[in-house]
Design an enzyme around this catalytic site. Structure first.
Site, short mmCIF file in Angstrom:
data_model
loop_
_atom_site.label_atom_id
_atom_site.label_comp_id
_atom_site.label_asym_id
_atom_site.label_seq_id
_atom_site.Cartn_x
_atom_site.Cartn_y
_atom_site.Cartn_z
N LEU A 123 23.60 50.67 55.30
CA LEU A 123 24.52 51.57 56.03
C LEU A 123 24.35 53.20 55.77
O LEU A 123 24.08 53.87 56.49
CB LEU A 123 26.10 51.11 56.20
CG LEU A 123 27.04 51.82 57.19
CD1 LEU A 123 26.42 51.67 58.39
CD2 LEU A 123 28.41 51.46 56.72
N ALA A 128 25.34 60.12 56.16
CA ALA A 128 26.22 59.34 56.70
C ALA A 128 26.91 58.39 55.40
O ALA A 128 26.32 57.38 54.97
CB ALA A 128 25.61 58.15 57.55
N GLN A 277 56.89 48.98 20.36
CA GLN A 277 57.16 48.83 21.48
C GLN A 277 56.54 49.66 22.66
O GLN A 277 56.31 49.22 23.75
CB GLN A 277 58.72 49.02 21.58
CG GLN A 277 59.50 48.49 22.88
CD GLN A 277 60.99 48.77 22.76
OE1 GLN A 277 61.16 49.92 22.53
NE2 GLN A 277 61.67 47.94 23.16
N GLY A 338 42.03 52.82 20.71
CA GLY A 338 42.03 54.07 20.15
C GLY A 338 40.62 54.57 19.90
O GLY A 338 39.45 54.44 20.87
N GLU A 362 31.89 50.68 49.29
CA GLU A 362 32.41 50.13 50.57
C GLU A 362 33.28 50.90 50.92
O GLU A 362 34.49 50.42 51.64
CB GLU A 362 32.79 48.77 50.13
CG GLU A 362 31.36 48.02 49.81
CD GLU A 362 31.51 46.30 50.11
OE1 GLU A 362 32.11 46.00 50.88
OE2 GLU A 362 30.78 45.84 49.55
#
Ligand code: COS
Length: 384
Positions: A123, A128, A277, A338, A362
């Protein structure tokens, strides 16, 4: 409710086994050498996962849209380049499935299913890209067929595939209504290919220009009718954007899986870094986003299989959301590793480079937002 059927779970397990045993071991080398993943190609053909979407009546595996997503996701989890084999085969051949007559389907889907030739989709052109209707490739009537002249750009698996769905302008005054789809064969006189593009990622999937120099194509290779090509091309993308979402979910899962193992082994300050954490919060966000992307992708696959009215929205939404997720999650995986993440000795930098294309091809994620907004403004409601 909201779980995969036993059949779909079995497909995932079967693909994962093939992917880990036959595809993963070559992924780094395929990327490093920028070479076609022949080992993956052979393994996928042997297991009938190279073009799983082809219906059984043409000798295919007859996988539904969700099963095809699972195949692509699991291959992309270990090697995105290899996942382009089933994805591009679906993209290239779906116009024939959607718009072709029985004769055309039999002629081209049968060898595709048998592993005797891949299918690419032509396409895009130099002018285009997002403006897909601006086709400069011309189709001019000549005897019982058409003469094609033009240049197609960014064609995945060009040169490897035997068959090509080519969009060409047969009546420039009609703009999108003049665009017509043809099947072109690699062996047709006047077909040639440019040099492989030198890319950031998916280096194992050759991307080349396709040159059409006075290529004569008989009438019986028109897909649908003259002037139907643009609609067929857009309908195809509605379905196959779901397969790009699957690639994105797969590569994001692959990066998350690798990072999860790493943070539990890597010790700093006398303990595994997974005990901190700050890193746990990163991991939690990664897992949450991958799962949200997966759910949206599977919901879109259901719509693709049923051909629901809201597929256009869902295909665009799944592709945009999953690819943005893949980019973020693969970047975070590099961060979690890291300095090691920044080297080619670990797979996450390849995954990060491979993820980038899912935001572009796409239809860029900006185009996906145009598509989604138009659907919402047109009042297309979710089928759920
Ligand atoms: N299904 C069926 N028909 C569709 C369609 C779809 N999803 N999308 C558009 N069409 C039809 C329209 O209905 C319209 O026909 P009518 O004039 O009869 O209504 C015709 O196609 C033209 O559509 P539209 O006017 O929307 O076209 P635009 O030029 O505005 O383009 C975008 C729309 C930008 C969405 C389109 O060009 C696009 O998707 N671009 C990105 C292309 C792409 O993904 N390229 C990557 C190549 S593959 S790697």
């Amino acid at each position: 409710m909201f779980v995969l059927s036993e059949e779909h779970q079995a497909i995932r397990e079967a693909v994962r086994a093939v992917a880990e045993a036959k595809i993963a071991p070559h992924a780094a080398d395929v990327d490093e050498q920028a070479r076609y993943p022949q080992e993956a190609h052979d393994a996928l053909v042997a297991a009938d996962f190279h073009a799983p979407h082809v219906p059984e009546e043409y000798g295919g595996a007859g996988a539904d849209a969700l099963a095809t997503v699972l195949v692509i996701e699991e291959v992309a989890r270990v090697c995105v380049s290899s996942s382009l084999i089933p994805a591009v085969n679906k993209l290239g051949s779906l116009p024939v499935m959607l718009g072709g007559n029985d004769q055309l389907k039999k002629r081209y889907l049968t060898p595709l299913a048998a592993g005797d030739g891949g299918f690419s989709y032509c396409l895009s052109e130099p002018d285009a890209g997002s403006d897909a209707a601006n086709q400069k490739t011309k189709a001019v009537r000549d005897g019982d067929g058409w003469r094609l002249n033009g240049v197609k750009r960014w064609i995945s698996n060009a040169g490897v595939s035997e068959y090509y769905t080519v969009l060409a302008q047969a009546d420039p005054e009609q703009r999108s209504k003049g665009i017509t789809a043809f099947v072109v064969e690699k062996s047709d006189e006047g077909v040639s290919f440019g040099a492989p593009e030198r890319k950031l990622g998916i280096k194992g999937s050759p991307t080349r220009e396709v040159y059409l120099d006075d290529v004569w194509v008989p009438d019986d290779r028109i897909i649908g009718d003259v002037g139907q090509g643009f609609a067929i091309a857009m309908q195809t993308l509605d379905h196959t954007r779901v397969t790009i979402a699957a690639q994105a979910v797969g590569v994001a899962q692959g990066a998350l899986d690798y990072a999860l193992g790493y943070v539990q082994e890597r010790k700093q300050f006398g303990k595994p870094i997974s005990d901190f954490q700050g890193l746990q919060f990163m991991i939690a966000d990664m897992g949450m986003k991958v799962e949200a992307a997966r759910q949206l992708t599977y919901a879109a696959a259901g719509r693709s299989e049923r051909g629901d009215d809201d597929l256009t929205f869902f295909g665009a939404a799944a592709k945009a959301f999953a690819s943005d997720t893949a980019m973020q999650v693969t970047l975070d995986a590099v961060q979690l590793l890291g300095g090691y993440g920044f080297t080619r000795d670990y797979p996450v930098e390849r995954m990060m480079r491979d993820a980038k294309i899912t935001q572009i091809y796409e239809g860029t994620n900006q185009v996906q937002r145009i598509v989604m907004a138009r659907q919402l403004l047109a009042g297309i409601q979710s089928t759920l």
